[in-house]
Design a protein around this motif. Structure first.
Motif, short mmCIF file in Angstrom:
data_model
loop_
_atom_site.label_atom_id
_atom_site.label_comp_id
_atom_site.label_asym_id
_atom_site.label_seq_id
_atom_site.Cartn_x
_atom_site.Cartn_y
_atom_site.Cartn_z
N ALA A 28 0.83 -1.21 0.00
CA ALA A 28 0.00 0.00 0.00
C ALA A 28 0.87 1.26 0.00
CB ALA A 28 -0.93 -0.01 1.21
N LEU A 29 1.96 1.24 0.74
CA LEU A 29 2.87 2.39 0.75
C LEU A 29 3.53 2.59 -0.62
CD1 LEU A 29 4.58 1.96 4.24
CD2 LEU A 29 2.97 3.75 3.57
N GLY A 55 6.45 -5.38 -3.25
CA GLY A 55 6.13 -5.00 -1.88
C GLY A 55 5.43 -6.11 -1.13
N LEU A 56 4.50 -6.78 -1.80
CA LEU A 56 3.81 -7.91 -1.19
C LEU A 56 4.75 -9.07 -0.91
CD1 LEU A 56 0.46 -8.20 -3.19
CD2 LEU A 56 0.69 -7.71 -0.74
N ALA A 74 16.72 -7.49 -4.25
CA ALA A 74 17.33 -6.25 -3.78
C ALA A 74 16.89 -5.91 -2.36
CB ALA A 74 16.98 -5.11 -4.73
N ALA A 75 15.67 -6.30 -1.99
CA ALA A 75 15.14 -6.00 -0.66
C ALA A 75 15.52 -7.04 0.38
CB ALA A 75 13.61 -5.90 -0.74
N THR A 76 16.27 -8.05 -0.02
CA THR A 76 16.58 -9.19 0.84
C THR A 76 18.02 -9.14 1.33
OG1 THR A 76 14.97 -10.57 -0.33
CG2 THR A 76 16.71 -11.72 0.86
N ASP A 77 18.22 -9.36 2.62
CA ASP A 77 19.61 -9.34 3.11
C ASP A 77 20.17 -10.74 3.33
OD1 ASP A 77 18.86 -10.31 5.67
OD2 ASP A 77 18.80 -8.34 6.56
N LEU A 82 12.52 2.41 -3.85
CA LEU A 82 11.20 2.75 -3.33
C LEU A 82 10.63 1.61 -2.51
CD1 LEU A 82 8.79 4.69 -3.18
CD2 LEU A 82 7.91 3.59 -5.25
N VAL A 83 10.69 0.40 -3.01
CA VAL A 83 10.15 -0.76 -2.28
C VAL A 83 10.88 -0.95 -0.96
CG1 VAL A 83 9.81 -3.26 -2.33
CG2 VAL A 83 9.33 -1.90 -4.38
#
Length: 220
Positions: free
Chosen positions: A50-51, A73-74, A105-108, A150-151
Motif C-alpha cells: 500500500a505504501l 512489496g507484497l 534487492a530487498a533481501t539481506d 522505493l520498495v
C-alpha cells in the motif's frame, strides 16, 4: 461462485495482485510481527504494498512498472523468511524477472536455513552497501534502480513507524527485542535511510525523516 482471477474490465491492477497476495499470505501464515500482540506477519507486506502505491503512483519514473513494484512489496520478505534462493526462483517463475529482481534487492539473506544466516551486523552492512549501489547515478546520468529503492524504503518506513511508536510508549527497552539492540537498531535505520535517500521521491524522504526524529535519530 465467480472466478476470482476473472478481473473486471476496468480493474486497476491485474490478476497478478490477488495471486501475489494469496501467495504471500500462505508463505507467512505461521509468522508473527515482533510486537506485543503477535500480529500476523502478513499485515506487514500488505502495508508495504500500500505504501508503494501511495508514494509511487503517478510519480515520474515509476509509471511503467508500478504493478511490479507493488507486487514486490507484497513479496519482499518471502525469500528471506520462507525459503531462500529456491523461493526467489519460484517468485521469478510466477511473477516475472523484474519482481524477483526487486525482491532480491530487498533481501539481506537468501539462506534456506535461518540458522545459517550471516551475523546481523554483517548482513545489514552488506545490504546497505548494495542499496548505495542501487541509488547511485549510472554512467548514463540516471539512477541505477529507483524502483527497488522505493520498495525497500516503504519496507523500512513501515517498520520504522511501528518501532518509533512503540519506543515512545515503552522506552528504549522495546529495542532490545531486535538483533541490533538499542544502538544497532538506530544505526541501521539512519544508515539505510542515508543510502536510500538519493533514489527516493521527496514525499517519502520527508515522512521517513519525521519517523526517524520520533525514534530519536537525526539523519545527515
Amino acid at each position: 461462485m465467480p472466478n476470482l482471477l476473472d478481473m473486471p474490465q476496468d480493474a486497476l491492477y491485474s490478476a497478478r495482485y490477488p495471486m501475489a497476495l494469496a501467495y504471500a499470505a500462505v508463505m507467512h501464515a505461521d509468522q508473527k510481527r515482533k510486537d506485543d500482540l503477535g500480529t500476523p506477519y502478513i499485515t506487514h507486506p500488505v502495508a508495504v504494498s500500500a505504501l508503494v502505491w501511495h508514494y509511487g503512483l503517478r510519480v515520474a519514473g515509476f509509471e511503467q512498472e508500478i504493478e511490479e513494484l507493488v507486487l514486490a512489496g507484497l513479496l519482499h520478505d518471502v525469500a528471506e523468511d520462507a525459503g531462500g534462493s529456491p523461493r526467489l526462483a519460484e517468485i521469478r517463475d510466477m511473477f516475472g524477472a523484474r519482481v524477483a529482481e526487486i525482491v532480491a534487492a530487498a533481501t539481506d539473506s537468501l539462506s534456506q536455513d535461518p540458522a545459517q544466516k550471516a551475523p546481523w551486523q554483517e548482513r545489514k552492512e552488506g545490504h546497505i552497501e548494495r542499496v548505495r549501489q542501487l541509488s547511485a547515478v549510472g554512467s548514463d546520468g540516471t539512477m541505477v534502480d529507483p524502483g527497488s529503492c522505493l520498495v525497500i524504503a516503504c519496507d523500512k518506513l513501515h517498520n520504522l513507524t511501528g518501532t518509533a511508536a512503540a519506543v515512545e510508549s515503552q522506552g528504549d527497552g522495546y529495542l532490545e527485542r531486535f538483533a541490533g539492540g538499542v544502538q544497532g537498531t538506530r544505526w541501521y535505520y539512519r544508515t539505510m535511510f542515508e543510502a536510500l535517500k538519493p533514489g527516493l521521491p521527496d514525499s517519502i524522504i520527508h515522512d521517513t525523516a519525521a519517523q526517524l526524529a520520533r525514534l530519536g535519530v537525526s539523519p545527515d
